[in-house]
Design an enzyme around this catalytic site. Sequence first.
Site, short mmCIF file in Angstrom:
data_model
loop_
_atom_site.label_atom_id
_atom_site.label_comp_id
_atom_site.label_asym_id
_atom_site.label_seq_id
_atom_site.Cartn_x
_atom_site.Cartn_y
_atom_site.Cartn_z
N LYS A 1 0.81 -1.24 0.00
CA LYS A 1 0.00 0.00 0.00
C LYS A 1 0.84 1.27 0.00
O LYS A 1 0.45 2.26 -0.62
CB LYS A 1 -0.95 0.00 1.20
N ASP B 1 -9.81 2.18 2.59
CA ASP B 1 -9.81 1.36 3.81
C ASP B 1 -10.52 2.05 4.98
O ASP B 1 -11.26 1.43 5.72
CB ASP B 1 -8.37 1.04 4.23
#
Length: 279
Positions: A68, A105
């Site tokens: 990420k 997220d």
Amino acid sequence: MSAPDRYAVIGHPVSHSRSPFIHERFAKQTSQKLQYTTIDATPARFATVVTEFFAGGGKGLNVTVPHKQAAVALAQDLTPRAARAGAVNTLSLREDGSLVGDNTDGAGLARDLLNNLGITIAGRSVLLLGAGGAARGVVAPLLGLKPRELTIANRTPAKAVELARLFADMGDVRGCGYPGLRNEPKDLVINATAASLKQQLPPLPPGIVDTRSVCYDMAYGREDTVFLRWAQERGCTRTAMGLGMLVEQAAESFFGWRGIRPDTASVLAALKVELARES
Ligand code: NDP
């Protein structure tokens, strides 16, 4: 007949991912013609594999552990929430051939905690375990829900301290290593470490959970994770795995790619049935 648009989740490991199951159902539900697969890429191959995917006609990628933070450098533009997090979990190809990085997220976790699980954050003490890509994406949305305090604990303490410093303008947040944790119960403990993927448990002081604590593991599987079992052994009755977060963050990515917001409740229910069937 035109070929379906291609999407995938890229990670290492990634074979455990339920993202294909979720996106296939979102596509069916909204009559979108797309194909969604998994791509396993080591950190050394990550940039090359992403470049090849989009050069080959791919439209979008979900990015998972451990890429990420590396994904930030591959995007020509970042959404404000991805820039703030310094982590990207969604890459989208734009008409001009450039890539935009987003982070869904935090929105996914917040929706799962508030809407699906009915957990209150405002005024509560929250402990976030981990300071990797997933943790980075959820700090701002968590602080936006006005907890009394947020503690970030990480195996490499400097990363937790730095993460807390980055978000200090948003509320009472501090970072530390596991030995620096006060041995007192928290209202909510969120495990955002990758330890569960290896059946491991961070070295947690035993008193950080009690019967009133809520324990949430972003990791998910057929059975409760090591962390959730550890919490249950300490009397914690309210535990949840990150299945709801997975479905909610996927819906947010799907919306960014296709412009349609899918229904998450039915897909979360189907995923739970699927996991129960497999176990
Ligand atoms: P990263 O690789 O970016 O970060 C991993 C984090 O876990 C770091 O803080 C690392 O500490 C810590 N860690 C790794 N192994 C251990 C261990 N044995 N003991 C203690 N700490 C450990 O991964 P991500 O942040 O991307 O993912 C973390 C987890 O969250 C994964 O399980 C992933 O599947 C899950 N996740 C779930 C989502 C969902 O929708 N349900 C969404 C996003 C993530 P250090 O810094 O010291 O290396």
